[in-house]
Design an enzyme around this catalytic site. Structure first.
Site, PDB file in Angstrom:
ATOM      1  N   LYS A 242      -4.117  -1.345   6.263  1.00 54.44           N
ATOM      2  CA  LYS A 242      -3.774  -2.344   4.884  1.00 54.44           C
ATOM      3  C   LYS A 242      -3.304  -2.784   4.347  1.00 54.44           C
ATOM      4  CE  LYS A 242      -6.315  -2.158   1.653  1.00 54.44           C
ATOM      5  NZ  LYS A 242      -5.107  -2.382   0.117  1.00 54.44           N
ATOM      6  N   ASN A 243      -2.303  -1.509   3.863  1.00 48.98           N
ATOM      7  CA  ASN A 243      -1.477  -1.777   3.281  1.00 48.98           C
ATOM      8  C   ASN A 243       0.320  -2.201   4.060  1.00 48.98           C
ATOM      9  OD1 ASN A 243      -2.606  -1.545   0.709  1.00 48.98           O
ATOM     10  ND2 ASN A 243      -3.009   0.650   0.145  1.00 48.98           N
TER      11      ASN A 243
ATOM     12  N   CYS B 222      -6.680  -5.203 -12.998  1.00 47.16           N
ATOM     13  CA  CYS B 222      -7.917  -4.598 -11.724  1.00 47.16           C
ATOM     14  C   CYS B 222      -8.139  -3.855 -12.039  1.00 47.16           C
ATOM     15  CB  CYS B 222      -7.198  -4.832 -10.458  1.00 47.16           C
ATOM     16  SG  CYS B 222      -6.369  -2.827  -9.986  1.00 47.16           S
TER      17      CYS B 222
ATOM     18  N   ARG C 189      -1.093  -3.438 -14.182  1.00 46.48           N
ATOM     19  CA  ARG C 189      -1.025  -4.310 -12.297  1.00 46.48           C
ATOM     20  C   ARG C 189       0.291  -5.302 -12.949  1.00 46.48           C
ATOM     21  NH1 ARG C 189      -3.918  -2.913  -8.294  1.00 46.48           N
ATOM     22  NH2 ARG C 189      -2.301  -2.649  -7.114  1.00 46.48           N
TER      23      ARG C 189
ATOM     24  N   ASP D  14      -4.531   6.504  -3.718  1.00 45.92           N
ATOM     25  CA  ASP D  14      -5.075   6.028  -3.107  1.00 45.92           C
ATOM     26  C   ASP D  14      -6.533   6.737  -2.891  1.00 45.92           C
ATOM     27  OD1 ASP D  14      -3.413   3.330  -1.587  1.00 45.92           O
ATOM     28  OD2 ASP D  14      -4.349   3.806  -4.085  1.00 45.92           O
TER      29      ASP D  14
ATOM     30  N   ARG E 113     -13.450  -3.925   1.540  1.00 46.42           N
ATOM     31  CA  ARG E 113     -11.954  -5.287   1.628  1.00 46.42           C
ATOM     32  C   ARG E 113     -10.890  -4.507   2.640  1.00 46.42           C
ATOM     33  NH1 ARG E 113      -9.903  -4.966  -4.516  1.00 46.42           N
ATOM     34  NH2 ARG E 113      -7.626  -5.816  -2.878  1.00 46.42           N
TER      35      ARG E 113
HETATM   36  C1  EPZ Z   1       0.515  -0.321  -3.839  1.00 50.23           C
HETATM   37  O1  EPZ Z   1       0.302  -1.263  -4.682  1.00 50.23           O
HETATM   38  C2  EPZ Z   1      -1.674  -0.418  -2.832  1.00 50.23           C
HETATM   39  N1  EPZ Z   1      -1.297  -1.809  -2.127  1.00 50.23           N
HETATM   40  C3  EPZ Z   1      -1.765   0.112  -4.063  1.00 50.23           C
HETATM   41  O2  EPZ Z   1      -3.223   0.793  -2.878  1.00 50.23           O
HETATM   42  C4  EPZ Z   1      -1.631   1.853  -4.066  1.00 50.23           C
HETATM   43  O3  EPZ Z   1      -2.304   2.611  -4.997  1.00 50.23           O
HETATM   44  C5  EPZ Z   1      -0.470   1.746  -4.249  1.00 50.23           C
HETATM   45  O4  EPZ Z   1       0.714   0.846  -3.814  1.00 50.23           O
HETATM   46  C6  EPZ Z   1       0.413   2.871  -4.975  1.00 50.23           C
HETATM   47  O5  EPZ Z   1       0.884   3.787  -3.895  1.00 50.23           O
HETATM   48  C7  EPZ Z   1      -0.360  -2.461  -1.474  1.00 50.23           C
HETATM   49  O6  EPZ Z   1       0.132  -2.255  -0.985  1.00 50.23           O
HETATM   50  C8  EPZ Z   1      -1.332  -4.097  -1.261  1.00 50.23           C
HETATM   51  P1  EPZ Z   1       2.847   0.263  -7.659  1.00 50.23           P
HETATM   52  P2  EPZ Z   1       1.982  -1.398  -5.935  1.00 50.23           P
HETATM   53  O7  EPZ Z   1       3.646  -1.125  -7.801  1.00 50.23           O
HETATM   54  O8  EPZ Z   1       2.816  -2.172  -5.389  1.00 50.23           O
HETATM   55  C9  EPZ Z   1       3.517  -0.259 -11.843  1.00 50.23           C
HETATM   56  C10 EPZ Z   1      -5.823   0.425  -2.450  1.00 50.23           C
HETATM   57  O9  EPZ Z   1      -6.437   1.150  -2.609  1.00 50.23           O
HETATM   58  N2  EPZ Z   1       4.174  -1.679 -11.800  1.00 50.23           N
HETATM   59  O10 EPZ Z   1       3.630   1.073  -6.550  1.00 50.23           O
HETATM   60  O11 EPZ Z   1       0.119  -3.326  -7.211  1.00 50.23           O
HETATM   61  C11 EPZ Z   1       1.585  -0.485 -12.077  1.00 50.23           C
HETATM   62  O12 EPZ Z   1       1.506  -0.536 -13.680  1.00 50.23           O
HETATM   63  C12 EPZ Z   1      -4.484  -0.196  -3.492  1.00 50.23           C
HETATM   64  O13 EPZ Z   1      -5.438   0.160  -1.252  1.00 50.23           O
HETATM   65  C13 EPZ Z   1       5.157  -2.019 -13.181  1.00 50.23           C
HETATM   66  O14 EPZ Z   1       4.755  -1.158 -13.869  1.00 50.23           O
HETATM   67  O15 EPZ Z   1       1.963  -0.537  -7.042  1.00 50.23           O
HETATM   68  C14 EPZ Z   1       1.547   1.072 -11.116  1.00 50.23           C
HETATM   69  O16 EPZ Z   1       0.806   1.869 -12.538  1.00 50.23           O
HETATM   70  C15 EPZ Z   1      -4.556   0.109  -4.775  1.00 50.23           C
HETATM   71  N3  EPZ Z   1       4.837  -2.702 -12.926  1.00 50.23           N
HETATM   72  C16 EPZ Z   1       2.371   2.256 -10.510  1.00 50.23           C
HETATM   73  O17 EPZ Z   1       3.876   0.948 -10.727  1.00 50.23           O
HETATM   74  C17 EPZ Z   1       5.390  -3.481 -11.423  1.00 50.23           C
HETATM   75  O18 EPZ Z   1       5.727  -4.901 -11.320  1.00 50.23           O
HETATM   76  C18 EPZ Z   1       2.080   1.659  -9.476  1.00 50.23           C
HETATM   77  O19 EPZ Z   1       2.567   0.270  -8.766  1.00 50.23           O
HETATM   78  C19 EPZ Z   1       5.004  -3.096 -10.609  1.00 50.23           C
HETATM   79  C20 EPZ Z   1       4.305  -1.682 -10.647  1.00 50.23           C
END
Ligand code: EPZ
Length: 425
Positions: free
Chosen positions: A23-24, A119, A124, A311, A403
């Site tokens: 998915k990701n 969420c 996020r 995850d 999802r």
């Molecule tokens: C991706 O989300 C995945 N989703 C998530 O999977 C996964 O948990 C996450 O990466 C971490 O591996 C998809 O790929 C669609 P991040 P993403 O940006 O990109 C902070 C699932 O269950 N952050 O690496 O949103 C954020 O708040 C989903 O399949 C900022 O502060 O994750 C978080 O604490 C859930 N500022 C941390 O970084 C930003 O601009 C990790 O977020 C972006 C992120």
């Protein structure tokens, strides 16, 4: 129509399960297809509501998508984009929608997308995405809950990410494809899904190097030459890890096919640490328990790849709920990702939350009851816990599970689980 799972305790799960496309990985690749006016074909695409939502969003911009759910083939034609504004309704359904910003900005010099809300697992934010766009020379405007990025011509830059954000790495990588000169992304995410996206971008004519490390270099190109692009999505390492834990939790013997053993190494290592056997080979990955062996508790800390994936944290907590001993599970990636704790405690788990850690005292058995899924992975964790609980468990909110897991119930039932999907009246 709201549905629920009714799960009877199953014995040990046994058999083989084929892992689907990630998915990701497919979500950012669908967004990346916006970069090219030439059609492309994706293979090994999972049949998930999130994938459907991403297709509907890109179609609202003028992209044409044709999905063949039986073969897992998705054809995408982004030759005629007629809007650069994504709607609140569509973006609100899927956080990953924000990934269309980079490609739209790169190809058309403008994108207007609603700021994604938080969420269940956290606020996020997207500040790192926007900082990256600004570093490339884009002007960023916020108004009425929307963010607009615009630039006549993006210029390559050296960008250091405060945190190795997966989404920010993906969005900035896509935005830099046509930027003049070289962009260097440092302290970026190195997840396998980043590598899959970079491979797709290179297949349509981008010039990306270093994906899978903490430094990615993007050499801007003037345009993408017409090519016949067929890209196969990598297997879903989180779906694989979820089935691995299902096998361990039920003390079963399950073989996963179509899985990349390298991508599930953190889960394999942790399962071996808690006394579960894991074998790897050309056949895939086999998870089995020695009948007399007990599953023992181990501590866990989630980290960006190649650390243990956030995850998989909830699923591992379900396993530790009936392990022998005490497990300290620390969630370092998201600020609110213990939504499954309250529900597991209703099933008899002994868990205390202290700041970013959950202290799990293993109990002999959980008991079935009514619980609710709050998000995708917490929902999956509740299904796993129910497989070996005393008595039936009813799980509502299973749309969260659909999802990210294709036919999760029927595939677990093929391994011996007893899950009924019914209307939640
Ligand atoms: C991706 O989300 C995945 N989703 C998530 O999977 C996964 O948990 C996450 O990466 C971490 O591996 C998809 O790929 C669609 P991040 P993403 O940006 O990109 C902070 C699932 O269950 N952050 O690496 O949103 C954020 O708040 C989903 O399949 C900022 O502060 O994750 C978080 O604490 C859930 N500022 C941390 O970084 C930003 O601009 C990790 O977020 C972006 C992120």
């Amino acid at each position: 129509m709201a549905e629920k799972f009714v799960i009877e305790p199953s014995g040990a799960l046994r058999g083989t399960v084929e892992i689907g496309g990630a998915k990701n990985a497919v979500l950012p690749v669908i967004a990346a297809a916006i970069l090219s006016e030439h059609p492309c074909t994706l293979q090994n695409v999972p049949n998930l509501s999130d994938v459907e939502a991403m297709c509907i969003l890109t179609e609202s911009l003028g992209v044409k998508t044709v999905a063949d759910k039986n073969s897992g083939v998705l054809s995408i034609d982004a030759s005629k984009i007629n809007s650069l504004d994504a709607s609140y309704e569509l973006v609100g359904k899927l956080r990953a929608s924000f990934l269309i910003m980079g490609p739209l900005l790169a190809r058309f010099g403008r994108a207007k997308v609603p700021l994604p809300g938080g969420c269940a697992i956290g606020s996020r934010p997207v500040d790192l995405h926007l900082k990256g766009f600004a570093a490339l020379g884009a002007e960023i405007d916020h108004s009425h809950g929307f963010v607009t990025a615009s630039a006549k011509k993006l210029k390559g830059a050296k960008i250091y990410l405060d945190f190795p954000s997966v989404g920010a790495t993906e969005n900035i990588m896509m935005a830099a494809v046509f930027a003049s000169g070289q962009t260097i992304l440092e302290n970026c995410a190195s997840e396998p899904e980043i590598v899959d996206l970079a491979n797709f971008l290179n297949s349509i004519g981008g010039k990306i190097r270093g994906a899978g490390t903490d430094t990615i270099k993007i050499d801007g190109v003037v345009q993408l030459e017409p090519r016949t692009v067929k890209h196969s999505i990598i297997p879903d390492r989180i779906e694989a890890g979820t089935f691995m834990i299902a096998a361990a939790l039920t003390r079963g013997d399950v073989t996963l096919s179509n899985v990349l053993a390298d991508h599930v190494k953190p889960v394999t290592a942790k399962l071996k640490e808690v006394n579960v056997n894991v074998e790897e080979g050309d056949f895939g990955v086999r998870v089995f328990c020695t009948p007399s062996a007990e599953i023992i508790a181990a501590d866990l800390k989630t980290l960006p790849y190649p650390g243990f994936p956030t995850d998989m944290q909830a699923q591992f907590m379900s396993l530790m709920s009936t392990a022998v001993g005490t497990s300290v599970i620390t969630e370092t990636v998201f600020e609110n990702r213990f939504m499954q704790v309250g529900e597991l405690k209703r099933m008899g788990a002994d868990i205390k939350i202290e700041s970013r850690s959950a202290i799990v005292e293993g109990v002999p058995r959980l008991t079935g009851t009514q619980v609710a899924a709050s998000d995708l992975r917490a929902g999956a964790a509740l299904v796993l816990a129910a497989l070996r609980a005393d008595g039936a468990t009813e799980i509502s909110g299973i749309h969260h599970i659909d999802r990210g897991y294709d036919c999760f119930d029927s595939r677990l039932n093929q391994l011996g689980a007893k899950i009924k999907r019914t209307e939640n009246v």
